[in-house]
Design an enzyme around this catalytic site. Sequence first.
Site: not given
Ligand code: S3P
Length: 448
Positions: A30, A103, A177, A330, A405
């Site tokens: 993803k 998100g 993050s 995750d 999830r």
């Molecule tokens: C992601 C980063 C993670 C993860 C999300 C995908 C990404 O979030 O939980 O499912 O693709 O950069 P955070 O970086 O905010 O922890």
Amino acid sequence: MSHDHAGSPRPLSARPVRGLSGRVRPPGDKSISHRSMILGLLSVGETVVSGLLEGDDVLRTADACRALGARIVRTGEGAWTISGVGIGGLRSPDAVLDFGNAGTGSRLMMGVVGGHDVTASFDGDASLRKRPMRRILDPLMLMGAEVVSQAEGGRCPITIKGAAEPNPIEYRTPVASAQIKSAVLLAALNAPGETTVIEAEASRDHTEKMLAYFGASLTVTPEGAHGRRIVLKGRPELSPRPIMVPVDPSSAAFPLVAALVVPGSEIVIEGMMMNPLRIGLLTTLREMGADIVELDRRIEGGEEVADLRVRASTLKGVDVPAARAPSMIDEYPVLAVAAAFAEGETRMRGLQELRVKESDRLQAVADGLAANGVDHAIDGDDLIVRGGAGTVRGGGTVATHLDHRIAMSFLVMGCASSKPVTVDDDRMIATSFPSFSPLMTGLGADFA
Ligand code: S3P
């Protein structure tokens, strides 16, 4: 606009089975799929992608890239072509960008918009509207973007007027993050000068790797014990490159844990991405005694991948250090399910970030464990699960709170608990793993 999901919730139950078997290839990653669309938008020419995850989240990002000027065509299963406009070439969208449940898509695109001379509005479903966006808006404002409007507490709906000439900044991410890091780097692509992002704990590095692959000039050096310093030179010319999206370890985690906890199972997961910043779950499961063998490590699309042979295993509880969280952020819901079947106590430390995922995952996991008779506790930011094979009663209905999830994790539990486990809504699974049910039932799971 879909502030809520059309139609009514669709419950699904998993009944206990014996012996999962077969070979499966879970869908594309993803994180890389979102970034493929975005880097395609920001390059001039055609970016050809294979193995794209065709989940709802990624399709929302594709729609947003179209609204900002890209031409995007699906040419076959997982095969997409993105004709981009290049850095600096975006146009303001006519309508609100509706990111649904996504998100990652929304936060990364806020970075893109924040660093361009465009104005765009971001919105999504009830889950996305609860997620904190100030962590993205803060650095973008330092770079010169303006937040025209926002809901209470820095939440969607949000309208951003991007900076025509973003300021290059030095930014320390307040939490580990990849989304914050990536938003700043994407905004910095249009900044005249060098932007530095410093993270105290390394988070997934797909943005950095893909930017370098597309020709950006960027250096990554270690920072402290577990951190990184990333320096990006702004205004590169990004050149389209073919992208082969590897299998998402965060999706592979579900059949993987199912095979470990359903007695008599033996499965092979093909082509799982083995990026070290993504496989904390494998490390943890191996410490728990999981029988997981790598059959064929190789490079595919710039990432190490491997076929994994997974056999049902007698698991034992372990202590999972907080420093491991970014590499398995995750995977805690499904690890909690594995821990329910493991002898003794598992303590997962430092899970504060789980509270701001698609749901409050710490609470949602605890409630799901409670509904199914699993002994557990939340201690500050730690989750403690006391389990044992044969001790998971099941029989509960789990509230998923629009969180894919949570749904998949508890369906995995139901494959091995004494009584079936029901999730109150399986529709969100399509955001990241549209083929979850057929893939699992193909291995021998019993969903109805
Ligand atoms: C992601 C980063 C993670 C993860 C999300 C995908 C990404 O979030 O939980 O499912 O693709 O950069 P955070 O970086 O905010 O922890």
